[in-house]
Design a protein around this motif. Structure first.
Motif, mmCIF file in Angstrom:
data_model
loop_
_atom_site.group_PDB
_atom_site.id
_atom_site.type_symbol
_atom_site.label_atom_id
_atom_site.label_comp_id
_atom_site.label_asym_id
_atom_site.label_seq_id
_atom_site.Cartn_x
_atom_site.Cartn_y
_atom_site.Cartn_z
ATOM 1 N N THR A 185 0.850 -1.190 0.000
ATOM 2 C CA THR A 185 0.000 0.000 0.000
ATOM 3 C C THR A 185 0.884 1.237 0.000
ATOM 4 O OG1 THR A 185 -1.629 -1.196 1.315
ATOM 5 C CG2 THR A 185 -1.838 1.189 1.273
ATOM 6 N N ASP A 186 0.476 2.265 -0.722
ATOM 7 C CA ASP A 186 1.183 3.548 -0.727
ATOM 8 C C ASP A 186 0.724 4.366 0.465
ATOM 9 O OD1 ASP A 186 2.415 5.961 -1.214
ATOM 10 O OD2 ASP A 186 1.165 6.467 -2.938
ATOM 11 N N VAL A 187 1.638 4.634 1.397
ATOM 12 C CA VAL A 187 1.319 5.451 2.569
ATOM 13 C C VAL A 187 2.023 6.806 2.506
ATOM 14 C CG1 VAL A 187 0.844 3.453 4.048
ATOM 15 C CG2 VAL A 187 3.168 4.387 3.954
ATOM 16 N N GLY A 188 2.581 7.134 1.353
ATOM 17 C CA GLY A 188 3.350 8.376 1.200
ATOM 18 C C GLY A 188 2.554 9.638 1.432
ATOM 19 N N GLY A 189 1.243 9.598 1.270
ATOM 20 C CA GLY A 189 0.418 10.786 1.443
ATOM 21 C C GLY A 189 -0.015 11.052 2.872
ATOM 22 N N LEU A 190 0.362 10.200 3.803
ATOM 23 C CA LEU A 190 -0.039 10.401 5.196
ATOM 24 C C LEU A 190 0.632 11.658 5.758
ATOM 25 C CD1 LEU A 190 0.147 6.748 6.566
ATOM 26 C CD2 LEU A 190 -1.902 8.061 5.984
ATOM 27 N N PRO A 191 -0.120 12.508 6.453
ATOM 28 C CA PRO A 191 0.451 13.750 6.999
ATOM 29 C C PRO A 191 1.628 13.494 7.942
ATOM 30 C CG PRO A 191 -1.934 13.658 7.371
ATOM 31 C CD PRO A 191 -1.539 12.370 6.747
ATOM 32 N N GLU A 192 1.629 12.361 8.628
ATOM 33 C CA GLU A 192 2.715 12.038 9.550
ATOM 34 C C GLU A 192 4.056 11.842 8.833
ATOM 35 O OE1 GLU A 192 -1.133 10.468 11.331
ATOM 36 O OE2 GLU A 192 -0.187 10.453 9.358
ATOM 37 N N LEU A 193 4.006 11.627 7.520
ATOM 38 C CA LEU A 193 5.236 11.401 6.751
ATOM 39 C C LEU A 193 5.623 12.611 5.890
ATOM 40 C CD1 LEU A 193 4.555 7.715 5.643
ATOM 41 C CD2 LEU A 193 5.836 8.539 7.626
ATOM 42 N N ALA A 194 4.929 13.725 6.060
ATOM 43 C CA ALA A 194 5.188 14.923 5.251
ATOM 44 C C ALA A 194 6.608 15.445 5.450
ATOM 45 C CB ALA A 194 4.166 16.012 5.570
ATOM 46 N N ARG A 195 7.085 15.448 6.675
ATOM 47 C CA ARG A 195 8.442 15.957 6.938
ATOM 48 C C ARG A 195 9.489 15.090 6.236
ATOM 49 N NH1 ARG A 195 10.076 15.575 12.706
ATOM 50 N NH2 ARG A 195 11.804 14.327 12.021
ATOM 51 N N ILE A 196 9.263 13.806 6.217
ATOM 52 C CA ILE A 196 10.186 12.894 5.534
ATOM 53 C C ILE A 196 10.157 13.150 4.033
ATOM 54 C CG2 ILE A 196 10.570 10.445 4.988
ATOM 55 C CD1 ILE A 196 9.326 10.064 7.958
ATOM 56 N N GLN A 197 8.948 13.361 3.510
ATOM 57 C CA GLN A 197 8.810 13.688 2.080
ATOM 58 C C GLN A 197 9.653 14.922 1.735
ATOM 59 O OE1 GLN A 197 7.259 12.413 -0.586
ATOM 60 N NE2 GLN A 197 5.731 10.998 0.187
ATOM 61 N N GLU A 198 9.564 15.952 2.574
ATOM 62 C CA GLU A 198 10.298 17.196 2.312
ATOM 63 C C GLU A 198 11.808 16.989 2.393
ATOM 64 O OE1 GLU A 198 9.244 20.050 1.002
ATOM 65 O OE2 GLU A 198 7.369 18.934 0.855
ATOM 66 N N GLN A 199 12.268 16.179 3.318
ATOM 67 C CA GLN A 199 13.701 15.927 3.438
ATOM 68 C C GLN A 199 14.249 15.205 2.216
ATOM 69 O OE1 GLN A 199 13.590 13.981 7.416
ATOM 70 N NE2 GLN A 199 15.427 15.207 7.785
ATOM 71 N N LEU A 200 13.463 14.310 1.648
ATOM 72 C CA LEU A 200 13.952 13.483 0.543
ATOM 73 C C LEU A 200 13.575 14.024 -0.833
ATOM 74 C CD1 LEU A 200 13.248 9.966 2.083
ATOM 75 C CD2 LEU A 200 15.402 11.235 2.054
ATOM 76 N N ARG A 201 12.713 15.041 -0.882
ATOM 77 C CA ARG A 201 12.269 15.583 -2.171
ATOM 78 C C ARG A 201 13.416 16.078 -3.045
ATOM 79 N NH1 ARG A 201 7.122 16.957 -3.562
ATOM 80 N NH2 ARG A 201 6.627 16.857 -1.366
ATOM 81 N N PRO A 202 14.430 16.808 -2.511
ATOM 82 C CA PRO A 202 15.473 17.355 -3.390
ATOM 83 C C PRO A 202 16.444 16.330 -3.960
ATOM 84 C CG PRO A 202 15.630 18.307 -1.163
ATOM 85 C CD PRO A 202 14.554 17.286 -1.146
ATOM 86 N N LEU A 203 16.401 15.102 -3.471
ATOM 87 C CA LEU A 203 17.356 14.103 -3.949
ATOM 88 C C LEU A 203 17.155 13.802 -5.428
ATOM 89 C CD1 LEU A 203 17.386 11.439 -1.094
ATOM 90 C CD2 LEU A 203 18.914 13.384 -1.429
ATOM 91 N N GLU A 204 18.256 13.625 -6.112
ATOM 92 C CA GLU A 204 18.224 13.258 -7.529
ATOM 93 C C GLU A 204 18.065 11.738 -7.629
ATOM 94 O OE1 GLU A 204 21.057 13.743 -11.441
ATOM 95 O OE2 GLU A 204 21.538 14.875 -9.636
ATOM 96 N N ALA A 205 16.913 11.269 -7.130
ATOM 97 C CA ALA A 205 16.630 9.832 -7.097
ATOM 98 C C ALA A 205 15.135 9.613 -7.275
ATOM 99 C CB ALA A 205 17.082 9.234 -5.768
ATOM 100 N N CYS A 206 14.787 8.487 -7.881
ATOM 101 C CA CYS A 206 13.366 8.142 -8.070
ATOM 102 C C CYS A 206 13.036 6.770 -7.500
ATOM 103 C CB CYS A 206 13.002 8.201 -9.548
ATOM 104 S SG CYS A 206 12.819 9.886 -10.139
ATOM 105 N N SER A 207 13.998 6.124 -6.884
ATOM 106 C CA SER A 207 13.762 4.836 -6.251
ATOM 107 C C SER A 207 14.633 4.749 -5.009
ATOM 108 C CB SER A 207 14.105 3.701 -7.216
ATOM 109 O OG SER A 207 14.041 2.454 -6.568
ATOM 110 N N LEU A 208 14.014 4.341 -3.908
ATOM 111 C CA LEU A 208 14.716 4.177 -2.637
ATOM 112 C C LEU A 208 14.145 2.918 -2.008
ATOM 113 C CD1 LEU A 208 15.302 7.006 -0.089
ATOM 114 C CD2 LEU A 208 14.592 4.759 0.662
#
Length: 183
Positions: free
Chosen positions: A37-60
């Motif tokens: 399941t995709d849980v990336g949209g959960l508000p609890e993970l927003a800070r993590i999204q922001e930390q990893l957004r600038p990375l030049e990567a599309c798979s982790l």
């Protein structure tokens, strides 16, 4: 309807059923697309999204299941760049703390501007453990990935130069060999 048409229809239906069954079985395996399941949209993970957004990567990936359903590499996160023409993979060392809690996930996105999809097996990985692992990993990854990516690209360029030099030397050797023997 003649017999060859019937055979063709029956064969087509059997092939379609076989393909459908195969897709269903693959999807239902541990780590399959029907069990995550995709849980990336959960508000609890927003800070993590922001930390990893600038990375030049599309798979982790951390402890993604292999073909046998086993989770491997409890001390490594694998990242891949977004460029389709450039297959560059980088490995970041991480603590094994969450591996023994069953944490494993895959993060993907189509480009650097998109948010991450965080794919997880909700029946296997408790959300508090996932969140804690991501909160621990994100700053480690954000800090070390750019330099590791630069090093990997430089290593790839060095290897390409060596390979091209080897090919050039091989071609020169073959050219010299053509006329090197007396007749």
């Amino acid at each position: 309807m003649n017999s060859s048409t019937k055979v063709l229809i029956i064969s087509s239906v059997m092939i379609a059923l076989g393909i459908g069954l195969g897709v269903l079985l693959i999807g239902l395996q541990k780590g399959g697309f029907l069990t995550t399941t995709d849980v990336g949209g959960l508000p609890e993970l927003a800070r993590i999204q922001e930390q990893l957004r600038p990375l030049e990567a599309c798979s982790l990936t951390y402890r993604r299941r292999d073909k046998r359903g086993q989770r491997r590499y409890p001390d490594s996160v694998f990242l891949k760049t977004c460029e389709w023409a450039e297959y560059t993979s980088v490995v970041i060392d991480v603590p094994t703390t969450w591996a023994y809690k069953g944490v494993g996930f895959e993060m993907t996105r189509g480009s650097m501007t998109e948010p991450w999809e965080i794919l997880v097996e909700k029946k296997e990985v408790p959300f508090p453990d996932l969140k804690e692992a991501l909160e621990h990993f994100a700053p480690l990854i954000a800090a070390s990935y750019p330099e590791r990516l630069r090093e990997r690209r430089e290593s790839d360029r060095r290897m390409d130069r060596q390979l091209n030099e080897h090919k050039r030397e091989e071609q020169e050797r073959k050219e010299r060999a053509k006329d090197s023997y007396p007749e």
